[in-house]
Scaffold this motif. Structure first.
Motif, PDB file in Angstrom:
ATOM      1  N   MET A   1       0.830  -1.205   0.000  1.00 47.82           N
ATOM      2  CA  MET A   1       0.000   0.000   0.000  1.00 47.82           C
ATOM      3  C   MET A   1       0.867   1.258   0.000  1.00 47.82           C
ATOM      4  N   GLU A   2       1.899   1.270   0.853  1.00 50.02           N
ATOM      5  CA  GLU A   2       2.775   2.441   0.888  1.00 50.02           C
ATOM      6  C   GLU A   2       3.539   2.617  -0.422  1.00 50.02           C
ATOM      7  N   SER A   3       3.926   1.502  -1.047  1.00 47.77           N
ATOM      8  CA  SER A   3       4.590   1.582  -2.344  1.00 47.77           C
ATOM      9  C   SER A   3       3.688   2.268  -3.367  1.00 47.77           C
ATOM     10  N   ARG A   4       2.412   1.891  -3.353  1.00 44.46           N
ATOM     11  CA  ARG A   4       1.455   2.491  -4.296  1.00 44.46           C
ATOM     12  C   ARG A   4       1.216   3.964  -3.976  1.00 44.46           C
ATOM     13  N   ILE A   5       1.097   4.296  -2.703  1.00 40.03           N
ATOM     14  CA  ILE A   5       0.892   5.700  -2.323  1.00 40.03           C
ATOM     15  C   ILE A   5       2.092   6.550  -2.739  1.00 40.03           C
ATOM     16  N   LEU A   6       3.294   6.037  -2.511  1.00 39.95           N
ATOM     17  CA  LEU A   6       4.502   6.767  -2.899  1.00 39.95           C
ATOM     18  C   LEU A   6       4.543   6.982  -4.407  1.00 39.95           C
ATOM     19  N   GLU A   7       4.178   5.961  -5.153  1.00 40.97           N
ATOM     20  CA  GLU A   7       4.129   6.064  -6.618  1.00 40.97           C
ATOM     21  C   GLU A   7       3.163   7.163  -7.051  1.00 40.97           C
ATOM     22  N   LEU A   8       1.997   7.209  -6.395  1.00 39.03           N
ATOM     23  CA  LEU A   8       0.995   8.231  -6.732  1.00 39.03           C
ATOM     24  C   LEU A   8       1.457   9.625  -6.324  1.00 39.03           C
TER      25      LEU A   8
ATOM     26  N   ALA B   1       3.823  10.839  -8.942  1.00 37.48           N
ATOM     27  CA  ALA B   1       3.139  11.146 -10.200  1.00 37.48           C
ATOM     28  C   ALA B   1       2.311  12.424 -10.082  1.00 37.48           C
ATOM     29  N   TYR B   2       1.587  12.570  -8.972  1.00 40.22           N
ATOM     30  CA  TYR B   2       0.728  13.737  -8.792  1.00 40.22           C
ATOM     31  C   TYR B   2       1.527  15.032  -8.661  1.00 40.22           C
ATOM     32  N   GLU B   3       2.720  14.929  -8.106  1.00 37.20           N
ATOM     33  CA  GLU B   3       3.545  16.132  -7.939  1.00 37.20           C
ATOM     34  C   GLU B   3       3.928  16.730  -9.285  1.00 37.20           C
TER      35      GLU B   3
ATOM     36  N   VAL C   1      -3.379  18.101 -10.883  1.00 33.73           N
ATOM     37  CA  VAL C   1      -3.613  17.767  -9.474  1.00 33.73           C
ATOM     38  C   VAL C   1      -3.329  18.988  -8.608  1.00 33.73           C
ATOM     39  N   LYS C   2      -4.338  19.440  -7.887  1.00 29.78           N
ATOM     40  CA  LYS C   2      -4.202  20.656  -7.075  1.00 29.78           C
ATOM     41  C   LYS C   2      -3.800  20.346  -5.638  1.00 29.78           C
ATOM     42  N   LEU C   3      -4.344  19.280  -5.076  1.00 28.95           N
ATOM     43  CA  LEU C   3      -4.022  18.907  -3.701  1.00 28.95           C
ATOM     44  C   LEU C   3      -4.254  17.419  -3.520  1.00 28.95           C
ATOM     45  N   ILE C   4      -3.706  16.877  -2.435  1.00 27.10           N
ATOM     46  CA  ILE C   4      -3.871  15.470  -2.085  1.00 27.10           C
ATOM     47  C   ILE C   4      -4.755  15.387  -0.843  1.00 27.10           C
ATOM     48  N   ILE C   5      -5.795  14.562  -0.905  1.00 28.43           N
ATOM     49  CA  ILE C   5      -6.614  14.291   0.272  1.00 28.43           C
ATOM     50  C   ILE C   5      -6.351  12.854   0.702  1.00 28.43           C
TER      51      ILE C   5
ATOM     52  N   ASN D   1       7.299   9.039   3.991  1.00 26.28           N
ATOM     53  CA  ASN D   1       7.207  10.060   5.049  1.00 26.28           C
ATOM     54  C   ASN D   1       7.944  11.334   4.644  1.00 26.28           C
ATOM     55  N   TYR D   2       9.126  11.154   4.063  1.00 25.51           N
ATOM     56  CA  TYR D   2       9.957  12.305   3.674  1.00 25.51           C
ATOM     57  C   TYR D   2       9.338  13.063   2.501  1.00 25.51           C
ATOM     58  N   VAL D   3       8.836  12.340   1.528  1.00 22.63           N
ATOM     59  CA  VAL D   3       8.186  12.990   0.384  1.00 22.63           C
ATOM     60  C   VAL D   3       6.958  13.774   0.865  1.00 22.63           C
ATOM     61  N   SER D   4       6.200  13.199   1.791  1.00 20.21           N
ATOM     62  CA  SER D   4       5.040  13.898   2.351  1.00 20.21           C
ATOM     63  C   SER D   4       5.461  15.177   3.072  1.00 20.21           C
ATOM     64  N   ALA D   5       6.529  15.101   3.853  1.00 19.28           N
ATOM     65  CA  ALA D   5       6.993  16.257   4.629  1.00 19.28           C
ATOM     66  C   ALA D   5       7.550  17.369   3.744  1.00 19.28           C
ATOM     67  N   THR D   6       7.999  17.021   2.544  1.00 20.90           N
ATOM     68  CA  THR D   6       8.635  18.000   1.653  1.00 20.90           C
ATOM     69  C   THR D   6       7.809  18.225   0.386  1.00 20.90           C
ATOM     70  N   TYR D   7       6.546  17.844   0.420  1.00 18.58           N
ATOM     71  CA  TYR D   7       5.711  17.872  -0.781  1.00 18.58           C
ATOM     72  C   TYR D   7       5.454  19.300  -1.249  1.00 18.58           C
ATOM     73  N   THR D   8       5.467  19.497  -2.556  1.00 14.76           N
ATOM     74  CA  THR D   8       5.281  20.845  -3.101  1.00 14.76           C
ATOM     75  C   THR D   8       3.809  21.193  -3.266  1.00 14.76           C
ATOM     76  N   LYS D   9       2.942  20.184  -3.158  1.00 17.61           N
ATOM     77  CA  LYS D   9       1.505  20.444  -3.210  1.00 17.61           C
ATOM     78  C   LYS D   9       0.902  20.190  -1.832  1.00 17.61           C
ATOM     79  N   ILE D  10      -0.305  20.687  -1.648  1.00 19.02           N
ATOM     80  CA  ILE D  10      -0.945  20.615  -0.335  1.00 19.02           C
ATOM     81  C   ILE D  10      -1.485  19.211  -0.073  1.00 19.02           C
ATOM     82  N   GLN D  11      -1.216  18.705   1.139  1.00 21.80           N
ATOM     83  CA  GLN D  11      -1.794  17.441   1.589  1.00 21.80           C
ATOM     84  C   GLN D  11      -2.758  17.727   2.731  1.00 21.80           C
TER      85      GLN D  11
END
Length: 340
Positions: free
Chosen positions: A1-8, A11-13, A18-22, A58-68
């Protein structure tokens, strides 16, 4: 599941549409954490892959350029905190239950916990991480783990409003969430956060032994259920886990999120190697497999866990293991907890 979330996430970045991640959970809970059984019983290669993926996410989420925006309904524990609390907006509700209970199974709060817990007011992070205390939504908002409290019956409407807004502007998103929010949810009469002065007095101590001693002195002055529970919980937890987490969160106060995750990866690898201590396997047996809830920790007491043993968990990995290599990122951590 985390592998798939990281992949998304990756891609979304790169996707201008894609405006934001929910982030939300399917069903009654957001996420109760990782599958400990699969992790314990997996090969060393499997474990390394799982850890690398998890910490990178975790790191990609913390440094994400779009809003989560994380909608934290129900249980948010362990790895569930790692995939949500590093994001910009963290929305809790009436039935949210947060905890990092790793010391009870012979591990320690990771997935960046030494970063986000160390940014909480006073020494509340030490208390939460050492005891595995459960916090409700109002307490999460009060201490800064959450950014907004939205009543459960309004959560779906909030999600619809965010989707209809079709924007990545953080100010607009903040205003939308604010419109659905309960600004000051009332803390329960026995709220743990209301104990912050006592927590600071006790959990600011230099060692776990001194923390317990300070709690026992508090009990001598005024005995109540909370102090009794806190002392009992610390004495039941893995002594090694308590000592390595206390050092971890203290180091985390002075480190960035990437440094915390890299160090926690190293520590987790050492926990799994079980050179000095096999408490993780024993905790899994006692709490999750046999469920007798009577783990036999080894070392069995705090005084038997030497400074050299603690140092081992913070030392570089051996030549057969590779340190975590986080991806290059241009964005500073978006975690609002860091601004407290």
């Amino acid at each position: 599941m985390e592998s798939r979330i990281l992949e998304l996430f990756r891609a979304y970045e790169e996707d201008p549409g894609v405006k934001l991640i929910i982030m939300k959970g399917e069903g009654r809970a957001f996420c109760a954490g990782g599958d400990v059984a699969a992790f314990v019983n997996g090969s060393s290669e499997h474990r390394a892959n799982v850890l690398e993926t998890s910490y990178t996410l975790n790191y990609v989420s913390a440094t994400y350029t779009k809003i989560q925006v994380s909608l934290l309904r129900g249980i948010v524990m362990g790895g569930g905190a790692g995939i949500s609390l590093h994001g910009r907006f963290r929305v809790v509700t009436d039935n949210t239950v947060f905890a990092m209970p790793e010391t009870t199974i012979g591990s320690f709060p990771d997935v960046g916990a030494s970063y986000f817990l160390s940014r909480l007011p006073g020494f509340f992070g030490e208390y939460v991480g050492l005891t595995g205390a459960k916090l409700d939504g109002a307490e999460m908002l009060a201490c800064g783990l959450a950014t907004h409290f939205v009543p459960l019956e309004k959560l779906s409407s909030l999600e619809d409003a965010l989707c209809k807004a079709n924007t990545g502007d953080p100010e607009i998103i903040d205003n939308i969430i604010h419109d659905f929010s309960n600004k000051n949810p009332k803390l329960k009469e026995n709220s743990q956060y209301s104990r912050l002065k006592s927590i600071d007095r006790c959990f600011s101590q230099r060692t776990v032994e001194e923390i317990i001693s300070a709690l026992e002195k508090e009990a001598d002055r005024k005995m109540d259920d909370w102090i009794l529970w806190t002392i009992k919980t610390l004495k039941k937890a893995s002594p090694t886990s308590l000592k390595i987490f206390l050092r971890s969160i203290r180091e985390g106060r002075l480190e960035g999120v990437g440094q915390c995750l890299t160090r926690e990866y190293r520590m987790t690898c050492k926990v799994l190697q079980a050179v000095f201590c096999k408490d993780f396997n024993e905790g899994y047996r006692a709490v999750l497999l046999d469920k007798d809830k009577k783990p036999k920790w080894e070392p069995s007491k705090l005084e038997f866990v030497s400074d050299d043993m603690v140092d081992y968990y913070f030392a570089p990995l051996d030549q057969d293991s590779q340190d975590l290599k986080l991806p290059a990122r241009s964005n500073l951590p978006s975690c609002a907890i860091s601004k407290l």
